[in-house]
Design a protein around this motif. Structure first.
Motif, PDB file in Angstrom:
ATOM      1  N   ARG A  26      24.858  43.159  45.032  1.00 54.59           N
ATOM      2  CA  ARG A  26      25.506  44.382  44.548  1.00 54.59           C
ATOM      3  C   ARG A  26      24.367  45.198  43.934  1.00 54.59           C
ATOM      4  O   ARG A  26      23.704  44.725  43.009  1.00 54.59           O
ATOM      5  CB  ARG A  26      26.571  44.060  43.508  1.00 54.59           C
ATOM      6  N   SER A  64      35.329  41.211  53.785  1.00 50.22           N
ATOM      7  CA  SER A  64      35.588  40.967  52.363  1.00 50.22           C
ATOM      8  C   SER A  64      36.807  40.064  52.296  1.00 50.22           C
ATOM      9  O   SER A  64      37.764  40.277  53.051  1.00 50.22           O
ATOM     10  CB  SER A  64      35.903  42.283  51.649  1.00 50.22           C
ATOM     11  N   ILE A  65      36.798  39.097  51.406  1.00 48.37           N
ATOM     12  CA  ILE A  65      37.975  38.220  51.347  1.00 48.37           C
ATOM     13  C   ILE A  65      39.205  38.947  50.789  1.00 48.37           C
ATOM     14  O   ILE A  65      40.316  38.463  50.910  1.00 48.37           O
ATOM     15  CB  ILE A  65      37.703  36.935  50.522  1.00 48.37           C
ATOM     16  N   ASP A  66      38.999  40.128  50.186  1.00 49.87           N
ATOM     17  CA  ASP A  66      40.104  40.806  49.487  1.00 49.87           C
ATOM     18  C   ASP A  66      41.127  41.474  50.417  1.00 49.87           C
ATOM     19  O   ASP A  66      42.220  41.816  49.985  1.00 49.87           O
ATOM     20  CB  ASP A  66      39.550  41.881  48.529  1.00 49.87           C
ATOM     21  N   MET A 120      41.341  34.912  43.869  1.00 55.61           N
ATOM     22  CA  MET A 120      40.538  36.144  43.842  1.00 55.61           C
ATOM     23  C   MET A 120      41.290  37.299  44.501  1.00 55.61           C
ATOM     24  O   MET A 120      42.435  37.160  44.904  1.00 55.61           O
ATOM     25  CB  MET A 120      39.206  35.907  44.544  1.00 55.61           C
ATOM     26  N   GLY A 121      40.606  38.427  44.629  1.00 55.74           N
ATOM     27  CA  GLY A 121      41.206  39.585  45.300  1.00 55.74           C
ATOM     28  C   GLY A 121      40.898  40.900  44.614  1.00 55.74           C
ATOM     29  O   GLY A 121      41.349  41.947  45.056  1.00 55.74           O
ATOM     30  N   ARG A 122      40.200  40.834  43.509  1.00 58.88           N
ATOM     31  CA  ARG A 122      39.892  42.039  42.718  1.00 58.88           C
ATOM     32  C   ARG A 122      41.169  42.837  42.442  1.00 58.88           C
ATOM     33  O   ARG A 122      42.066  42.310  41.795  1.00 58.88           O
ATOM     34  CB  ARG A 122      38.841  42.898  43.418  1.00 58.88           C
ATOM     35  N   GLU A 177      43.696  37.546  40.362  1.00 59.53           N
ATOM     36  CA  GLU A 177      42.806  37.780  39.212  1.00 59.53           C
ATOM     37  C   GLU A 177      42.976  39.179  38.622  1.00 59.53           C
ATOM     38  O   GLU A 177      42.847  39.374  37.423  1.00 59.53           O
ATOM     39  CB  GLU A 177      41.343  37.551  39.606  1.00 59.53           C
ATOM     40  N   HIS A 194      35.078  31.231  43.169  1.00 59.53           N
ATOM     41  CA  HIS A 194      34.191  31.461  44.316  1.00 59.53           C
ATOM     42  C   HIS A 194      34.327  30.432  45.434  1.00 59.53           C
ATOM     43  O   HIS A 194      33.763  30.636  46.518  1.00 59.53           O
ATOM     44  CB  HIS A 194      32.744  31.541  43.839  1.00 59.53           C
ATOM     45  N   ARG A 208      35.245  31.994  48.573  1.00 54.28           N
ATOM     46  CA  ARG A 208      34.309  32.856  49.315  1.00 54.28           C
ATOM     47  C   ARG A 208      33.465  32.080  50.325  1.00 54.28           C
ATOM     48  O   ARG A 208      32.857  32.681  51.212  1.00 54.28           O
ATOM     49  CB  ARG A 208      33.386  33.578  48.336  1.00 54.28           C
TER      50      ARG A 208
HETATM   51  O1  F6P Z   1      35.133  41.381  46.612  1.00 54.07           O
HETATM   52  C1  F6P Z   1      35.117  39.998  46.793  1.00 54.07           C
HETATM   53  C2  F6P Z   1      35.245  39.284  45.481  1.00 54.07           C
HETATM   54  O2  F6P Z   1      35.177  37.901  45.721  1.00 54.07           O
HETATM   55  C3  F6P Z   1      36.480  39.624  44.649  1.00 54.07           C
HETATM   56  O3  F6P Z   1      37.624  38.943  45.089  1.00 54.07           O
HETATM   57  C4  F6P Z   1      36.036  39.234  43.268  1.00 54.07           C
HETATM   58  O4  F6P Z   1      36.721  39.961  42.280  1.00 54.07           O
HETATM   59  C5  F6P Z   1      34.572  39.628  43.274  1.00 54.07           C
HETATM   60  O5  F6P Z   1      34.163  39.633  44.637  1.00 54.07           O
HETATM   61  C6  F6P Z   1      33.666  38.709  42.489  1.00 54.07           C
HETATM   62  O6  F6P Z   1      32.397  39.252  42.513  1.00 54.07           O
HETATM   63  P1  F6P Z   1      31.111  38.467  42.046  1.00 54.07           P
HETATM   64  O7  F6P Z   1      30.852  37.359  43.018  1.00 54.07           O
HETATM   65  O8  F6P Z   1      30.035  39.514  42.068  1.00 54.07           O
HETATM   66  O9  F6P Z   1      31.407  37.937  40.683  1.00 54.07           O
END
Ligand code: F6P
Length: 319
Positions: free
Chosen positions: A72, A126-128, A170-172, A223, A250, A253
């Motif tokens: 990121r 993206s997993i979201d 997860m899922g933001r 989340e 994670h 992921r």
């Molecule tokens: O966008 C994918 C994701 O796994 C989201 O589900 C989660 O909120 C975020 O990334 C976590 O990000 P990081 O790995 O940077 O903490």
């Protein structure tokens, strides 16, 4: 179009490697030189890239994560960062880019391609599953199945010890994973950001169920809607019943991509190269209703519309 670059950015997703393989193989088979950029936008800013040939993507189709690494990168949102990235593009005579990532990646790609007139095509990974205008992002199916395996395991102990479990996925800002696994896992509740959750009503159901002899419950929380610890605390306060929490995090992921995650990736890798060859830019390729479509970056990053009410109602009708 003679030379293209491919990069993965944002959170990794299982199937990204299959997408890279598809871009590299289909691109080189169509007489393009394909460059791989490492660590997403960071690699473009810091000139970390190299040519990828046919053999360099052998043996990666079954691997989670991304061989190009990902990051990121806040620097890419600054004018200086964008200018440095553009200098790398110019220096290496890159005519087009394939950006594999999620909505943050496409926000950045839209800014970049409109500001510098560099052709950019996005592949949704993206997993979201939060990309608007398409059915499914690469990695969603794998993540959902990973979470489902965990929930099936939790069910064994929840049933045996007659306990309430709150499982955080997860899922933001998206409730897609939560809803899908709650339905497929036979869970009693799904708490998602898109819908206000009625704690009093849910706790009333739990207490009533308890009186009828239904003691074990699995509640899935996204989340973005509420952390498992907080949800469990609230349930305990209202019902006085003991709860356990699990945060899957994670784990969702990683892992071997499912056939569906790979197949979507392979199809879209080819489509992204075709888009660049046709002179398209500022778009995401995806599958919608069984057809390959292109969606403008700006539409793709808007709030995704999906039939969450239908799924939510089914969870409740079957619990
Ligand atoms: O966008 C994918 C994701 O796994 C989201 O589900 C989660 O909120 C975020 O990334 C976590 O990000 P990081 O790995 O940077 O903490």
């Amino acid at each position: 179009m003679k030379r293209i670059a491919v990069l993965t950015t944002g959170g990794d997703a299982p199937g990204m490697n299959a997408a890279i393989r598809s871009v590299v193989r289909y691109g080189t088979n169509n007489k393009l030189e394909v460059w791989g950029v490492f660590r997403g936008w960071w690699g473009l800013i810091n000139e970390e890239l190299k040519v990828l040939d046919h053999r360099s993507v052998s043996g990666i189709i079954n691997q989670g994560g991304t061989i190009l690494k990902t990051a990121r990168c806040q620097e890419f949102y600054t004018p200086e960062g964008q200018e440095r990235a553009f200098q790398t593009i110019k220096k290496h005579d890159i005519d087009g880019m394939v950006v594999i990532g999620g909505n943050g990646s496409f926000t950045a790609a839209h800014i970049f391609c409109t500001k510098y007139n560099v052709a950019c095509i996005g592949i949704p990974a993206s997993i979201d599953n939060d990309i608007n205008g398409i059915d499914e992002t690469i990695g969603t199916d794998t993540a959902v199945n990973t979470a489902l395996t965990a929930i099936d395991n939790i069910r064994d102990t929840a049933t045996s010890m007659e306990r309430i479990f709150v499982v955080e996925v997860m899922g933001r800002d998206s409730g897609f994973i939560a809803l899908t696994v709650a339905l497929a896992g036979g869970c009693e509740e799904a708490i998602i950001p898109e819908k206000k959750f009625d704690f009093e009503a849910a706790c009333h159901d739990i207490v009533n169920g308890n009186l009828r002899g239904k003691i074990s419950w699995i509640i899935v929380t996204a989340e973005g809607a509420g952390r498992a610890e907080d949800v469990a605390k609230k349930i305990n306060e209202i019902t006085t019943l003991e709860t356990r929490t699990v945060v899957l995090g994670h784990i969702q992921r990683g892992g071997r991509p499912t056939a569906r995650s790979r197949d979507i990736a392979l199809v879209l890798g080819r489509s992204a190269v075709d888009c660049l060859l046709k002179g398209l830019s500022d778009k995401v390729v995806g599958i919608a209703g069984g057809k390959i479509v292109t969606v403008d970056f700006q539409k793709a990053i808007a709030k995704k519309e999906f039939n969450l009410e239908g799924m939510y109602n089914l969870i409740k009708q079957l619990s």
